[in-house]
Design an enzyme around this catalytic site. Structure first.
Site, PDB file in Angstrom:
ATOM      1  N   SER A 152      45.874 -25.285 -11.273  1.00  0.00           N
ATOM      2  CA  SER A 152      46.019 -25.533 -12.713  1.00  0.00           C
ATOM      3  C   SER A 152      47.447 -25.954 -12.994  1.00  0.00           C
ATOM      4  O   SER A 152      48.383 -25.440 -12.371  1.00  0.00           O
ATOM      5  CB  SER A 152      45.721 -24.264 -13.498  1.00  0.00           C
ATOM      6  N   VAL A 156      47.281 -14.417 -10.946  1.00  0.00           N
ATOM      7  CA  VAL A 156      47.667 -15.832 -10.978  1.00  0.00           C
ATOM      8  C   VAL A 156      46.823 -16.632 -11.976  1.00  0.00           C
ATOM      9  O   VAL A 156      47.155 -17.787 -12.298  1.00  0.00           O
ATOM     10  CB  VAL A 156      47.626 -16.459  -9.557  1.00  0.00           C
ATOM     11  N   TYR A 211      26.375 -39.292  -1.775  1.00  0.00           N
ATOM     12  CA  TYR A 211      25.158 -38.639  -2.284  1.00  0.00           C
ATOM     13  C   TYR A 211      23.941 -38.754  -1.361  1.00  0.00           C
ATOM     14  O   TYR A 211      23.231 -37.769  -1.161  1.00  0.00           O
ATOM     15  CB  TYR A 211      24.852 -39.132  -3.716  1.00  0.00           C
ATOM     16  N   GLU A 243      30.365 -39.344 -13.052  1.00  0.00           N
ATOM     17  CA  GLU A 243      31.604 -39.438 -12.263  1.00  0.00           C
ATOM     18  C   GLU A 243      32.222 -40.840 -12.353  1.00  0.00           C
ATOM     19  O   GLU A 243      33.450 -40.978 -12.370  1.00  0.00           O
ATOM     20  CB  GLU A 243      31.326 -39.035 -10.803  1.00  0.00           C
TER      21      GLU A 243
HETATM   22  C1  LIG Z   1      40.159 -25.006 -11.112  1.00  0.00           C
HETATM   23  C2  LIG Z   1      41.014 -24.205 -10.181  1.00  0.00           C
HETATM   24  C3  LIG Z   1      42.320 -23.923 -10.522  1.00  0.00           C
HETATM   25  C4  LIG Z   1      43.115 -23.148  -9.676  1.00  0.00           C
HETATM   26  N1  LIG Z   1      44.404 -22.880 -10.046  1.00  0.00           N
HETATM   27  C5  LIG Z   1      45.185 -22.123  -9.241  1.00  0.00           C
HETATM   28  C6  LIG Z   1      46.542 -21.831  -9.608  1.00  0.00           C
HETATM   29  O1  LIG Z   1      47.022 -22.238 -10.658  1.00  0.00           O
HETATM   30  N2  LIG Z   1      47.283 -21.069  -8.754  1.00  0.00           N
HETATM   31  C7  LIG Z   1      46.771 -20.594  -7.582  1.00  0.00           C
HETATM   32  O2  LIG Z   1      47.498 -19.913  -6.839  1.00  0.00           O
HETATM   33  N3  LIG Z   1      45.484 -20.845  -7.223  1.00  0.00           N
HETATM   34  C8  LIG Z   1      44.694 -21.620  -8.007  1.00  0.00           C
HETATM   35  N4  LIG Z   1      43.405 -21.915  -7.620  1.00  0.00           N
HETATM   36  C9  LIG Z   1      42.931 -21.434  -6.311  1.00  0.00           C
HETATM   37  C10 LIG Z   1      43.331 -22.446  -5.235  1.00  0.00           C
HETATM   38  O3  LIG Z   1      42.609 -23.637  -5.404  1.00  0.00           O
HETATM   39  C11 LIG Z   1      43.007 -21.937  -3.814  1.00  0.00           C
HETATM   40  O4  LIG Z   1      41.681 -21.521  -3.773  1.00  0.00           O
HETATM   41  C12 LIG Z   1      43.933 -20.803  -3.394  1.00  0.00           C
HETATM   42  O5  LIG Z   1      45.280 -21.248  -3.385  1.00  0.00           O
HETATM   43  C13 LIG Z   1      43.551 -20.307  -2.002  1.00  0.00           C
HETATM   44  O6  LIG Z   1      43.597 -21.380  -1.114  1.00  0.00           O
HETATM   45  P1  LIG Z   1      44.077 -21.181   0.398  1.00  0.00           P
HETATM   46  O7  LIG Z   1      43.897 -22.460   1.095  1.00  0.00           O
HETATM   47  O8  LIG Z   1      45.387 -20.523   0.444  1.00  0.00           O
HETATM   48  O9  LIG Z   1      43.039 -20.129   0.920  1.00  0.00           O
HETATM   49  P2  LIG Z   1      41.725 -20.442   1.774  1.00  0.00           P
HETATM   50  O10 LIG Z   1      42.087 -20.818   3.146  1.00  0.00           O
HETATM   51  O11 LIG Z   1      40.875 -21.360   0.974  1.00  0.00           O
HETATM   52  O12 LIG Z   1      41.097 -18.987   1.770  1.00  0.00           O
HETATM   53  C14 LIG Z   1      40.642 -18.401   0.572  1.00  0.00           C
HETATM   54  C15 LIG Z   1      40.325 -16.936   0.812  1.00  0.00           C
HETATM   55  O13 LIG Z   1      39.322 -16.844   1.788  1.00  0.00           O
HETATM   56  C16 LIG Z   1      39.722 -15.940   2.797  1.00  0.00           C
HETATM   57  N5  LIG Z   1      39.177 -16.406   4.073  1.00  0.00           N
HETATM   58  C17 LIG Z   1      39.702 -17.339   4.886  1.00  0.00           C
HETATM   59  N6  LIG Z   1      38.941 -17.480   5.997  1.00  0.00           N
HETATM   60  C18 LIG Z   1      37.904 -16.621   5.848  1.00  0.00           C
HETATM   61  C19 LIG Z   1      36.786 -16.289   6.657  1.00  0.00           C
HETATM   62  N7  LIG Z   1      36.610 -16.859   7.834  1.00  0.00           N
HETATM   63  N8  LIG Z   1      35.920 -15.347   6.196  1.00  0.00           N
HETATM   64  C20 LIG Z   1      36.107 -14.748   4.998  1.00  0.00           C
HETATM   65  N9  LIG Z   1      37.154 -15.010   4.218  1.00  0.00           N
HETATM   66  C21 LIG Z   1      38.035 -15.940   4.631  1.00  0.00           C
HETATM   67  C22 LIG Z   1      41.230 -15.944   2.783  1.00  0.00           C
HETATM   68  O14 LIG Z   1      41.756 -14.713   3.261  1.00  0.00           O
HETATM   69  C23 LIG Z   1      41.537 -16.155   1.330  1.00  0.00           C
HETATM   70  O15 LIG Z   1      41.598 -14.924   0.641  1.00  0.00           O
HETATM   71  C24 LIG Z   1      42.588 -22.669  -8.462  1.00  0.00           C
HETATM   72  C25 LIG Z   1      41.274 -22.970  -8.114  1.00  0.00           C
HETATM   73  C26 LIG Z   1      40.489 -23.732  -8.956  1.00  0.00           C
HETATM   74  C27 LIG Z   1      39.078 -24.037  -8.565  1.00  0.00           C
HETATM   75  C1  HEM Z   2      23.369 -33.680  -6.791  1.00  0.00           C
HETATM   76  C2  HEM Z   2      24.151 -33.313  -5.824  1.00  0.00           C
HETATM   77  C3  HEM Z   2      25.235 -32.277  -5.922  1.00  0.00           C
HETATM   78  C4  HEM Z   2      25.246 -31.089  -6.596  1.00  0.00           C
HETATM   79  C5  HEM Z   2      24.153 -30.471  -7.458  1.00  0.00           C
HETATM   80  C6  HEM Z   2      26.540 -30.478  -6.341  1.00  0.00           C
HETATM   81  C7  HEM Z   2      26.941 -29.247  -6.844  1.00  0.00           C
HETATM   82  C8  HEM Z   2      28.191 -28.710  -6.679  1.00  0.00           C
HETATM   83  C9  HEM Z   2      28.645 -27.464  -7.253  1.00  0.00           C
HETATM   84  C10 HEM Z   2      27.810 -26.548  -8.117  1.00  0.00           C
HETATM   85  C11 HEM Z   2      29.932 -27.278  -6.884  1.00  0.00           C
HETATM   86  C12 HEM Z   2      30.833 -26.108  -7.240  1.00  0.00           C
HETATM   87  C13 HEM Z   2      31.600 -26.498  -8.460  1.00  0.00           C
HETATM   88  C14 HEM Z   2      32.638 -25.494  -8.812  1.00  0.00           C
HETATM   89  O1  HEM Z   2      33.685 -25.512  -8.189  1.00  0.00           O
HETATM   90  O2  HEM Z   2      32.415 -24.686  -9.646  1.00  0.00           O
HETATM   91  C15 HEM Z   2      30.312 -28.401  -6.081  1.00  0.00           C
HETATM   92  C16 HEM Z   2      31.550 -28.568  -5.494  1.00  0.00           C
HETATM   93  C17 HEM Z   2      31.780 -29.452  -4.487  1.00  0.00           C
HETATM   94  N1  HEM Z   2      30.982 -30.504  -4.116  1.00  0.00           N
HETATM   95 FE1  HEM Z   2      29.187 -30.950  -4.884  1.00  0.00          FE
HETATM   96  N2  HEM Z   2      27.269 -31.296  -5.532  1.00  0.00           N
HETATM   97  C18 HEM Z   2      26.511 -32.396  -5.256  1.00  0.00           C
HETATM   98  C19 HEM Z   2      26.900 -33.475  -4.472  1.00  0.00           C
HETATM   99  C20 HEM Z   2      28.024 -33.485  -3.688  1.00  0.00           C
HETATM  100  C21 HEM Z   2      28.340 -34.529  -2.725  1.00  0.00           C
HETATM  101  C22 HEM Z   2      27.505 -35.781  -2.499  1.00  0.00           C
HETATM  102  C23 HEM Z   2      29.494 -34.155  -2.114  1.00  0.00           C
HETATM  103  C24 HEM Z   2      30.243 -34.867  -0.998  1.00  0.00           C
HETATM  104  C25 HEM Z   2      29.711 -35.052   0.175  1.00  0.00           C
HETATM  105  C26 HEM Z   2      29.920 -32.910  -2.719  1.00  0.00           C
HETATM  106  C27 HEM Z   2      31.073 -32.225  -2.390  1.00  0.00           C
HETATM  107  C28 HEM Z   2      31.555 -31.128  -3.057  1.00  0.00           C
HETATM  108  C29 HEM Z   2      32.800 -30.462  -2.716  1.00  0.00           C
HETATM  109  C30 HEM Z   2      33.735 -30.843  -1.577  1.00  0.00           C
HETATM  110  C31 HEM Z   2      32.935 -29.403  -3.615  1.00  0.00           C
HETATM  111  C32 HEM Z   2      34.079 -28.369  -3.660  1.00  0.00           C
HETATM  112  C33 HEM Z   2      33.717 -27.385  -2.599  1.00  0.00           C
HETATM  113  C34 HEM Z   2      34.701 -26.322  -2.349  1.00  0.00           C
HETATM  114  O3  HEM Z   2      35.823 -26.378  -2.836  1.00  0.00           O
HETATM  115  O4  HEM Z   2      34.297 -25.416  -1.610  1.00  0.00           O
HETATM  116  N3  HEM Z   2      28.999 -32.539  -3.651  1.00  0.00           N
HETATM  117  N4  HEM Z   2      29.242 -29.261  -5.969  1.00  0.00           N
END
Ligand SMILES: Cc1cc2nc3c(=O)[nH]c(=O)nc-3n(C[C@H](O)[C@H](O)[C@H](O)COP(=O)(O)OP(=O)(O)OC[C@H]3O[C@@H](n4cnc5c(N)ncnc54)[C@H](O)[C@@H]3O)c2cc1C
Ligand code: HEM
Length: 404
Positions: free
Chosen positions: A209, A276, A95, A137
């Protein structure tokens, strides 16, 4: 606690920061990753590139600042983010790093307008917001580790079966390497998978999920292969599909998330999914069939066509066992789909269809799918007068707005 003057400064500067919100968070991430490249092991690089994570964080910091004297009001949002943070392994020591770089970014973007008084007020306010997250947390870490079958951080799981569910979705059945018990979960919750990919500088963490009911000896996830059109292919989903075979080990964090079926309620539920987005819905469906077979369920799934329609037979056989009306929508059915009558409705799910076919007045609605799909469903439900307390949804990415 913050003094009145600090609270006034925060509240009066929120609108200014909101205007520069994304600019500030973009500078923030850039400097933070320059100074702390190790954090690239936790953050999703694709979300960064698309600006999704920037929007989510900016939105929350300002929402929190608006309610700085009444953080209770945003507790549901804090709770949702804290679940994600816990599942990723975010720790108290992270943080101050975020706080420091947020202030650096505010200074850089606002220039002379960011007086010492304003910066100090924001430093204090960030401290209060961070403390709120850290304490929520801490309770979640404690609960995850100390529940029956629970654990702290990431635990190795072996891929038992790998099952192709459609042309784009594959399920992975995961059992703990230690052979011990696994934690229960609520239908709708997710796990995080942490991957080390050979030749990559950083680890990659993604959420999936759980797609089967709780109470089994395994966790099942069902993953869609994300093909990029003009962007790179999704990193983790493609790696799971092409390189993770039965017998391999994945690192998994304990189930998390505040999107889950209320299994106490006996009133009807409507489970609506696009693509999905069906994974948490199938978990809910299978759970109802196990625990509340008398509950009325409408299971609505929308897919392009039969080629990408996953878990079809499983849903049909579960539906036959309980009081489930299962309805399949295809918007691009193939000739084969037509010949086999393998769908119920052609086109998209509409407000008119919902009005005619489900119990709008009493049901709870759970939905998940691509963001445009979720926006359309949300708008339809609101138009039909469904109250917020009966609308539940999950984003498969950083939280976004569902306003159309
Ligand atoms: C709560 C939750 C539950 C989920 N459950 C499921 C599930 O049950 N099944 C499932 O399949 N997924 C699920 N997901 C989604 C999953 O977490 C991933 O986000 C998904 O599999 C894509 O990840 P990836 O690493 O393959 O793609 P990433 O590498 O993360 O890329 C994501 C997208 O961004 C695009 N991208 C990559 N690089 C760039 C760039 N440079 N500029 C612009 N766009 C770009 C890619 O083409 C792709 O379409 C869930 C997500 C959450 C948050
Ligand atoms: C008060 C401080 C913070 C706030 C308000 C905040 C807020 C958020 C929010 C809104 C999300 C998106 C949640 C979602 O998936 O819907 C998120 C995800 C996330 N946060 Fe934080 N966050 C805080 C601190 C931190 C810290 C300290 C870290 C670690 C250095 C962190 C790391 C992440 C990561 C890794 C994700 C998921 C990002 C991704 O998948 O792209 N956050 N946070």
């Amino acid at each position: 606690m913050l003094d009145q003057k600090t609270i006034e400064i925060i509240k009066s500067t929120v609108p200014v920061l909101e205007v520069h919100g994304e600019q500030i968070t973009t500078v923030f991430y850039k400097t933070m990753f320059e100074n702390h490249p190790e954090l690239l092991n936790i953050f999703n690089h694709a979300n960064q590139k698309q600006g999704k994570q920037q929007r989510a964080l900016a939105g929350t910091v300002y929402a929190a600042a608006k309610y700085i004297d009444n953080l209770e009001a945003i507790l549901p949002v804090v709770n949702q983010i804290a679940h994600k943070h816990r599942s990723l392994g975010i720790l108290p020591e992270h943080y101050p790093i975020v706080g420091k770089h947020l202030l650096i970014a505010i200074k850089e973007v606002l220039g002379d307008a960011a007086t010492d008084e304003i910066i100090n007020a924001w430093a204090d306010a960030y401290g209060v917001i961070a403390d709120a997250f850290i304490s929520v947390e801490a309770e979640m870490y404690d609960a995850a580790a100390n529940q029956k079958g629970g654990w702290d951080g990431f635990r190795p799981f072996i891929v038992g079966n790998k099952v192709e569910e459609s042309e784009v979705i594959t399920s992975f059945y995961l059992k703990p390497v230690d052979g011990k018990e696994i934690a229960a979960f609520k239908p709708g919750q997710y796990i995080s998978v942490k991957l080390e990919i050979e030749g990559e500088d950083f680890t990659h963490i993604r959420q999936y999920s759980l797609s089967d009911a709780p109470g089994k000896s395994y966790y099942r996830i069902s993953v869609k292969k994300e093909a990029g059109l003009e962007t790179p292919d999704g990193k983790v989903s493609n790696y799971l599909h092409s390189s993770v075979e039965e017998g391999e080990v994945l690192q998994i964090s304990a189930p998390a998330g505040d999107f889950f079926l209320d299994t106490e309620k006996v009133t009807p539920v409507v489970l609506i999914s696009g693509g999905v987005g069906l994974t948490p819905m199938v978990s809910m469906l299978n759970t109802v069939a196990d625990l509340q077979p008398e509950k009325e369920v409408t299971f609505i799934h929308a897919a392009q066509n039969g080629k990408v329609h996953a878990l079809k037979d499983e849903v049909a056989s579960t539906a036959a066992k309980a009081k489930v009306n299962s309805v399949v929508f295809y918007d691009q059915p193939t000739e084969e789909d037509r010949e086999n009558s393998s769908f119920d409705v052609e086109g998209y799910i509409t407000k008119e269809w919902l009005k005619e076919n489900v119990d709008i007045a009493q049901s709870d609605f759970y939905f998940c799918g691509p963001v445009p799909f979720m926006k359309a469903i949300n708008a339809a439900l609101k138009d039909l007068g469904v109250t917020d307390d009966r609308i539940h949804f999950e984003f498969f990415g950083p939280m976004a707005s569902l306003e159309v």
